[in-house]
Enzyme design. Structure first.
Site, PDB file in Angstrom:
ATOM      1  N   ASP A   8      11.887  41.386  18.481  1.00 21.69           N
ATOM      2  CA  ASP A   8      11.067  40.178  18.498  1.00 21.69           C
ATOM      3  C   ASP A   8      11.699  39.169  19.440  1.00 21.69           C
ATOM      4  O   ASP A   8      12.913  39.162  19.658  1.00 21.69           O
ATOM      5  CB  ASP A   8      10.926  39.569  17.106  1.00 21.69           C
ATOM      6  CG  ASP A   8       9.740  38.609  17.002  1.00 21.69           C
ATOM      7  OD1 ASP A   8       8.847  38.638  17.873  1.00 21.69           O
ATOM      8  OD2 ASP A   8       9.713  37.818  16.053  1.00 21.69           O
ATOM      9  N   GLY A   9      10.857  38.334  20.009  1.00 25.96           N
ATOM     10  CA  GLY A   9      11.298  37.256  20.869  1.00 25.96           C
ATOM     11  C   GLY A   9      10.696  35.955  20.389  1.00 25.96           C
ATOM     12  O   GLY A   9       9.665  35.944  19.709  1.00 25.96           O
ATOM     13  N   GLU A  52      10.599  38.610  24.399  1.00 25.00           N
ATOM     14  CA  GLU A  52      10.093  39.871  23.835  1.00 25.00           C
ATOM     15  C   GLU A  52      10.625  41.047  24.650  1.00 25.00           C
ATOM     16  O   GLU A  52      11.043  42.070  24.093  1.00 25.00           O
ATOM     17  CB  GLU A  52       8.556  39.887  23.835  1.00 25.00           C
ATOM     18  CG  GLU A  52       7.904  38.847  22.953  1.00 25.00           C
ATOM     19  CD  GLU A  52       7.913  39.164  21.461  1.00 25.00           C
ATOM     20  OE1 GLU A  52       8.465  40.205  21.047  1.00 25.00           O
ATOM     21  OE2 GLU A  52       7.359  38.353  20.706  1.00 25.00           O
ATOM     22  N   ASP A  74       5.970  43.207  17.933  1.00 16.98           N
ATOM     23  CA  ASP A  74       4.727  42.475  17.684  1.00 16.98           C
ATOM     24  C   ASP A  74       4.162  41.895  18.981  1.00 16.98           C
ATOM     25  O   ASP A  74       3.212  41.127  18.963  1.00 16.98           O
ATOM     26  CB  ASP A  74       4.913  41.384  16.625  1.00 16.98           C
ATOM     27  CG  ASP A  74       5.885  40.294  17.031  1.00 16.98           C
ATOM     28  OD1 ASP A  74       6.352  40.271  18.187  1.00 16.98           O
ATOM     29  OD2 ASP A  74       6.179  39.442  16.176  1.00 16.98           O
ATOM     30  N   HIS A 129       4.693  38.359  11.633  1.00 18.81           N
ATOM     31  CA  HIS A 129       4.611  37.434  10.489  1.00 18.81           C
ATOM     32  C   HIS A 129       3.698  37.973   9.399  1.00 18.81           C
ATOM     33  O   HIS A 129       2.944  37.230   8.777  1.00 18.81           O
ATOM     34  CB  HIS A 129       4.169  36.044  10.956  1.00 18.81           C
ATOM     35  CG  HIS A 129       4.983  35.535  12.105  1.00 18.81           C
ATOM     36  ND1 HIS A 129       6.284  35.097  11.947  1.00 18.81           N
ATOM     37  CD2 HIS A 129       4.697  35.432  13.421  1.00 18.81           C
ATOM     38  CE1 HIS A 129       6.752  34.730  13.137  1.00 18.81           C
ATOM     39  NE2 HIS A 129       5.824  34.926  14.028  1.00 18.81           N
ATOM     40  N   ASP A 139      12.587  38.327  13.820  1.00 23.45           N
ATOM     41  CA  ASP A 139      12.107  36.970  14.036  1.00 23.45           C
ATOM     42  C   ASP A 139      13.201  35.964  13.665  1.00 23.45           C
ATOM     43  O   ASP A 139      13.452  35.008  14.403  1.00 23.45           O
ATOM     44  CB  ASP A 139      10.838  36.709  13.234  1.00 23.45           C
ATOM     45  CG  ASP A 139      10.320  35.300  13.432  1.00 23.45           C
ATOM     46  OD1 ASP A 139       9.861  34.982  14.544  1.00 23.45           O
ATOM     47  OD2 ASP A 139      10.389  34.502  12.476  1.00 23.45           O
TER      48      ASP A 139
END
Length: 158
Positions: A8-9, A52, A74, A129, A139
């Site tokens: 995740d970024g 990301e 994501d 999320h 995250d």
């Protein structure tokens, strides 16, 4: 060896605010034990898409031998670039996208392709999320890095 990677970024004030990435690598050794490694870093100014991408790059560059890698992200930007074959089109057109415009983040796409070379990599999209434990952890790693101190400089940010 089979490796599962979650990434995740994050970027605060996207674009050009502080940002960070988080990466989790998991693999099972020959004795059946699960091993987990986490990576993260923060940058002074960057974009969400660059973070990301850096999450995937950091995970791939951490591998020290050829692996089968399942990447869970994501980021539709990252996943679709491979699963919808955008990368092949960009390369054929000399790193141009539609309208003859330059591909954004070309430096990181090229770095990612180089990092992928020794591996068999598959990309999977996960909804962000949405309670996926590893995605939520990534995250947390990414946002914590973005909010941290000793932030790096994203030298190729345009």
């Amino acid at each position: 060896m089979k490796v599962t990677m979650y990434t995740d970024g994050a970027a605060r004030g996207n674009p050009n605010g502080p940002g960070g990435y988080g990466t989790i690598l998991q693999y099972v050794d020959s004795k059946g034990q699960v091993h987990t490694r986490e990576y993260s870093a923060g940058y002074e100014k960057t974009t969400n898409n660059r973070m990301e991408m850096m999450a995937v790059i950091a995970g791939l560059e951490a591998l020290n031998r050829p692996c089968e890698v399942d990447v869970y992200s994501d980021s539709q930007y990252v996943v679709n670039a491979f699963n919808q074959h955008w990368i092949e089109g960009w390369k054929k057109r000399g790193w141009k996208r539609s309208g003859n415009k330059p591909v954004l983040n070309m430096d990181l796409w090229q770095r990612m392709l180089k990092a992928m070379e020794p591996h068999q990599v598959r990309f999977h999209w996960v909804k962000g999320h949405a309670g996926h434990p590893e995605n939520e952890r990534c995250d947390f790693l990414a946002t914590s890095a973005a909010d941290g101190t000793d932030l790096l400089i994203d030298e190729n940010l345009k």
